[in-house]
Enzyme design. Structure first.
Site, PDB file in Angstrom:
ATOM      1  N   CYS A  25      36.458  37.898  47.440  1.00  0.00           N
ATOM      2  CA  CYS A  25      37.507  38.866  47.089  1.00  0.00           C
ATOM      3  C   CYS A  25      37.911  39.711  48.286  1.00  0.00           C
ATOM      4  O   CYS A  25      39.064  40.091  48.426  1.00  0.00           O
ATOM      5  CB  CYS A  25      37.043  39.742  45.947  1.00  0.00           C
ATOM      6  SG  CYS A  25      35.508  40.592  46.310  1.00  0.00           S
TER       7      CYS A  25
ATOM      8  N   GLU B 256      46.983  35.327  46.287  1.00  0.00           N
ATOM      9  CA  GLU B 256      45.585  35.091  46.631  1.00  0.00           C
ATOM     10  C   GLU B 256      45.302  33.597  46.514  1.00  0.00           C
ATOM     11  O   GLU B 256      45.336  33.033  45.422  1.00  0.00           O
ATOM     12  CB  GLU B 256      44.666  35.870  45.675  1.00  0.00           C
ATOM     13  CG  GLU B 256      43.213  35.776  46.067  1.00  0.00           C
ATOM     14  CD  GLU B 256      42.276  36.421  45.058  1.00  0.00           C
ATOM     15  OE1 GLU B 256      42.463  36.212  43.846  1.00  0.00           O
ATOM     16  OE2 GLU B 256      41.353  37.132  45.488  1.00  0.00           O
TER      17      GLU B 256
ATOM     18  N   LYS C 179      28.289  37.322  30.439  1.00  0.00           N
ATOM     19  CA  LYS C 179      28.872  35.979  30.382  1.00  0.00           C
ATOM     20  C   LYS C 179      29.227  35.547  31.805  1.00  0.00           C
ATOM     21  O   LYS C 179      30.189  36.034  32.400  1.00  0.00           O
ATOM     22  CB  LYS C 179      30.145  35.945  29.524  1.00  0.00           C
ATOM     23  CG  LYS C 179      30.525  34.490  29.220  1.00  0.00           C
ATOM     24  CD  LYS C 179      31.990  34.271  28.943  1.00  0.00           C
ATOM     25  CE  LYS C 179      32.834  34.084  30.155  1.00  0.00           C
ATOM     26  NZ  LYS C 179      32.540  32.901  30.972  1.00  0.00           N
TER      27      LYS C 179
ATOM     28  N   GLU D 184      37.081  44.618  38.921  1.00  0.00           N
ATOM     29  CA  GLU D 184      37.110  44.238  40.337  1.00  0.00           C
ATOM     30  C   GLU D 184      37.860  42.929  40.420  1.00  0.00           C
ATOM     31  O   GLU D 184      37.371  41.887  39.993  1.00  0.00           O
ATOM     32  CB  GLU D 184      35.701  44.124  40.880  1.00  0.00           C
ATOM     33  CG  GLU D 184      35.118  45.499  41.072  1.00  0.00           C
ATOM     34  CD  GLU D 184      33.707  45.498  41.561  1.00  0.00           C
ATOM     35  OE1 GLU D 184      33.136  44.422  41.756  1.00  0.00           O
ATOM     36  OE2 GLU D 184      33.174  46.598  41.728  1.00  0.00           O
TER      37      GLU D 184
HETATM   38  P1  NAD Z   1      38.625  34.394  36.417  1.00  0.00           P
HETATM   39  O1  NAD Z   1      39.345  35.649  36.138  1.00  0.00           O
HETATM   40  O2  NAD Z   1      39.286  33.106  36.128  1.00  0.00           O
HETATM   41  O3  NAD Z   1      37.234  34.341  35.630  1.00  0.00           O
HETATM   42  C1  NAD Z   1      36.252  35.356  35.762  1.00  0.00           C
HETATM   43  C2  NAD Z   1      35.445  35.410  34.494  1.00  0.00           C
HETATM   44  O4  NAD Z   1      36.300  35.831  33.429  1.00  0.00           O
HETATM   45  C3  NAD Z   1      34.847  34.083  34.064  1.00  0.00           C
HETATM   46  O5  NAD Z   1      33.549  34.314  33.551  1.00  0.00           O
HETATM   47  C4  NAD Z   1      35.791  33.630  32.962  1.00  0.00           C
HETATM   48  O6  NAD Z   1      35.188  32.773  32.026  1.00  0.00           O
HETATM   49  C5  NAD Z   1      36.152  34.951  32.326  1.00  0.00           C
HETATM   50  N1  NAD Z   1      37.409  34.956  31.569  1.00  0.00           N
HETATM   51  C6  NAD Z   1      38.526  34.212  31.782  1.00  0.00           C
HETATM   52  N2  NAD Z   1      39.473  34.514  30.866  1.00  0.00           N
HETATM   53  C7  NAD Z   1      38.956  35.484  30.067  1.00  0.00           C
HETATM   54  C8  NAD Z   1      39.452  36.206  28.947  1.00  0.00           C
HETATM   55  N3  NAD Z   1      40.671  36.007  28.461  1.00  0.00           N
HETATM   56  N4  NAD Z   1      38.645  37.123  28.375  1.00  0.00           N
HETATM   57  C9  NAD Z   1      37.408  37.370  28.864  1.00  0.00           C
HETATM   58  N5  NAD Z   1      36.880  36.700  29.903  1.00  0.00           N
HETATM   59  C10 NAD Z   1      37.649  35.768  30.509  1.00  0.00           C
HETATM   60  O7  NAD Z   1      38.174  34.490  37.951  1.00  0.00           O
HETATM   61  P2  NAD Z   1      37.463  33.360  38.820  1.00  0.00           P
HETATM   62  O8  NAD Z   1      38.483  32.341  39.155  1.00  0.00           O
HETATM   63  O9  NAD Z   1      36.189  32.973  38.141  1.00  0.00           O
HETATM   64  O10 NAD Z   1      37.047  34.194  40.129  1.00  0.00           O
HETATM   65  C11 NAD Z   1      37.861  34.365  41.225  1.00  0.00           C
HETATM   66  C12 NAD Z   1      38.547  35.723  41.190  1.00  0.00           C
HETATM   67  O11 NAD Z   1      37.564  36.767  41.190  1.00  0.00           O
HETATM   68  C13 NAD Z   1      39.404  35.978  42.414  1.00  0.00           C
HETATM   69  O12 NAD Z   1      40.633  36.529  42.023  1.00  0.00           O
HETATM   70  C14 NAD Z   1      38.588  36.994  43.207  1.00  0.00           C
HETATM   71  O13 NAD Z   1      39.330  37.793  44.077  1.00  0.00           O
HETATM   72  C15 NAD Z   1      37.955  37.774  42.119  1.00  0.00           C
HETATM   73  N6  NAD Z   1      36.797  38.520  42.625  1.00  0.00           N
HETATM   74  C16 NAD Z   1      36.933  39.872  42.804  1.00  0.00           C
HETATM   75  C17 NAD Z   1      35.864  40.609  43.319  1.00  0.00           C
HETATM   76  C18 NAD Z   1      36.006  42.094  43.577  1.00  0.00           C
HETATM   77  O14 NAD Z   1      34.984  42.747  43.783  1.00  0.00           O
HETATM   78  N7  NAD Z   1      37.197  42.659  43.563  1.00  0.00           N
HETATM   79  C19 NAD Z   1      34.653  39.975  43.640  1.00  0.00           C
HETATM   80  C20 NAD Z   1      34.572  38.588  43.453  1.00  0.00           C
HETATM   81  C21 NAD Z   1      35.652  37.877  42.930  1.00  0.00           C
END
Ligand code: NAD
Length: 502
Positions: free
Chosen positions: A297, A394, A188, A263
């Site tokens: 990230c 962040e 997804k 992650e």
């Molecule tokens: P997010 O957590 O809002 O969403 C990520 C994904 O999770 C999306 O596909 C979203 O639809 C899904 N999601 C949201 N709520 C959910 C739930 N309750 N159940 C299942 N899936 C759900 O994150 P974002 O805003 O899309 O991305 C930014 C974040 O990602 C930042 O915090 C960044 O640091 C992190 N990130 C981490 C890494 C790493 O390797 N540590 C890499 C890239 C991004």
């Protein structure tokens, strides 16, 4: 003259914009019946199209397809999996320009970075393809009376849930090892940038991946994401996203005892000591927060700089930040593109007020740029201390917070004074200090005198609120596979005889 990359991107997504983007399940495109949501171009604010939130039945169908396909894919010889995954990499390379252009359009990332990100996606497939034949191999652990033999087997159908910051590359990073291990996948992608994921699943099938092995469903986190993580037939969840979403997913997966790999977010320090090569340190400091629009990230969003060089270093830094080229992601000269979505823009904008209220100085930027796109000025906050929200939270934008420190002990204390622990960057020419500080930093990954240079066999992941588990090399296979031990008696070792009348 530069090729018209916007046109290339619009051409690549054209098959998916006439009607809402649906799903790709069991080897075929599914139009979808759930509610649709808008997908916008962050650099203009214009609507690119719509995508569908999967209905419960569609989600169930995707998981059922992954479950049906699992036994045959798990039993497919590693050499055959290797061959198919290399073919996926070939096709990604052949369409790299198109994929990169879609990332610019859909995620607002600048071409200068995306041109390489698509190729990195191909590399991820090649790396794990080469390791597929040995993925199941284990160890021989003999004792005097037994031969213990371990082996690994794929865990089953897995969920891969990814964010929007570099959607294509991040998806390949998770999906390639899962497929190489012999798992089947339901992916997804993030709702704000769904198009490149569709290209990926179509490429994978064109490369010969059997139907049902890799399924892609669109939808919102709270509906489709939630149902996927709660589904009893999904055995593990590989998730990349925010820390608080990770907590929610852990709760959602608890009833079915899901294995999770997270992650999550970061608030990574870059520590510059006064004995460092300050020219190179400055280049790295600017690159590691303002590239990828700061939506990264591993960005170094906190600069800890030794007080003895603070004023001079920050003056040079401010000059560079003022000169950053913000603009159209498709322009090769652009260094900073737009933020992904109005909601994210408004979050990032909000920190300017928070910073001043907390007593920091806005040395550069701190405001939305005019126009319909979601552009935010590259921002530098100075006179900050670790207690401030701009030093703790962040922000995930082109925003750097500068904090002075006195000595090594002070630098370590300040670097560790956050909830996160993904990466740390360290600039010093003192070898002993580089080792001491690296050991003391609470982070999963440390780069010394370097920006973030990824080597795929090395472990990638964070500690504290930044994640659980590691990607890369064999660490990825450990997550997607179950380890089994078989103990064979080599002779007649003593077995206690119960129920025998003496
Ligand atoms: P997010 O957590 O809002 O969403 C990520 C994904 O999770 C999306 O596909 C979203 O639809 C899904 N999601 C949201 N709520 C959910 C739930 N309750 N159940 C299942 N899936 C759900 O994150 P974002 O805003 O899309 O991305 C930014 C974040 O990602 C930042 O915090 C960044 O640091 C992190 N990130 C981490 C890494 C790493 O390797 N540590 C890499 C890239 C991004």
């Amino acid at each position: 003259m530069q090729p018209d990359r916007r046109k290339i991107a619009l051409g690549a997504i054209a098959p998916f914009t006439g009607q809402p983007l649906g799903h790709f399940v069991d080897g075929v495109a599914v139009a979808g019946e759930g509610v649709s949501f808008a997908v916008t171009d962050p650099s203009t604010g214009a609507q690119l199209g719509e995508a569908r939130d999967a209905s419960e039945a569609e989600l169930d169908a995707a998981v059922a397809a992954a479950k049906r396909a699992f036994p045959a894919w798990a039993a497919t010889p590693g050499d055959k999996r290797k061959q198919i995954l290399h073919r996926v990499a070939d096709l990604i390379e052949a369409r790299a320009e198109e994929i990169a252009a879609v990332e610019c359009l859909d995620a607002g990332q600048a071409w200068r970075f995306m041109s390489k990100a698509a190729l990195r996606g191909a590399e991820n497939f090649r790396f794990f393809a080469d390791r597929a034949p040995a993925a199941a191999d284990g160890q021989s652990l003999p004792t005097a009376e037994h031969l213990n033999v371990t082996s690994r087997a794929p865990i089953g159908p897995v969920a891969v849930i990814t964010p929007w910051n570099t959607p294509f590359m991040l998806s390949t990073w998770k999906i390639a090892p899962a497929l190489a291990a012999g798992c089947t996948v339901v992916h997804k992608p993030a709702e704000w940038s769904p198009y490149s994921a569709r290209l990926l699943v179509e490429i994978a099938h064109e490369a010969g991946l059997p139907a049902g092995v890799f399924n892609s469903i669109n939808g919102l986190g709270e509906t489709t994401g939630r149902r996927l993580t709660e589904h009893r037939d999904i055995k593990a969840i590989a998730f990349v996203g925010e820390s608080r979403t990770g907590s929610a997913i852990m709760r959602q997966g608890a009833d079915t005892l899901k294995r999770v790999h997270f992650e999550l977010g970061g608030k990574n320090p870059v520590i510059v000591f006064d004995d460092a090569d300050l020219d190179r340190a400055l280049d790295a400091v600017v690159f590691m927060i303002y590239s990828l629009n700061g939506q990264r990230c591993t960005s170094s969003s906190r600069l800890l700089v030794q007080r003895s060089i603070h004023d001079q270093f920050v003056a040079r830094l401010a000059e560079r930040v003022r000169q950053l080229k913000v603009g159209d992601p498709f322009d090769s000269a652009t260094e900073v593109g737009p933020l992904i979505h109005p909601r994210h823009l408004s979050k990032v904008c909000g920190y300017a007020e928070i910073a001043t209220a907390d007593g920091a100085t806005i040395a550069v930027g701190g405001e939305r740029l005019p126009g319909d796109g979601y552009f935010y000025s590259p921002t530098l906050y100075t006179n900050a201390d670790v207690s401030m929200r701009i030093a703790q939270e962040e922000i995930f934008g082109p925003v750097l917070t500068v904090i002075p420190f006195d000595d090594e002990v002070d630098a370590i204390a300040k670097a560790n004074a956050v909830d996160y622990g993904l990466a740390g960057y360290l600039w010093t020419n003192d070898l002993g200090r580089s080792l001491r500080v690296s050991n003391a930093l609470e982070a999963g990954m440390i780069w010394v005198n370097s920006e973030n240079v990824r080597h795929l066999p090395t472990p990638f992941g964070g500690v504290k609120a930044s994640g659980i588990g590691r990607d890369g090399g064999d660490w990825s296979f450990d997550f997607y596979m179950e380890t089994k031990n078989v103990a064979l008696a080599t002779g007649a070792h003593k077995i206690q005889r119960l129920g025998v009348v003496a």
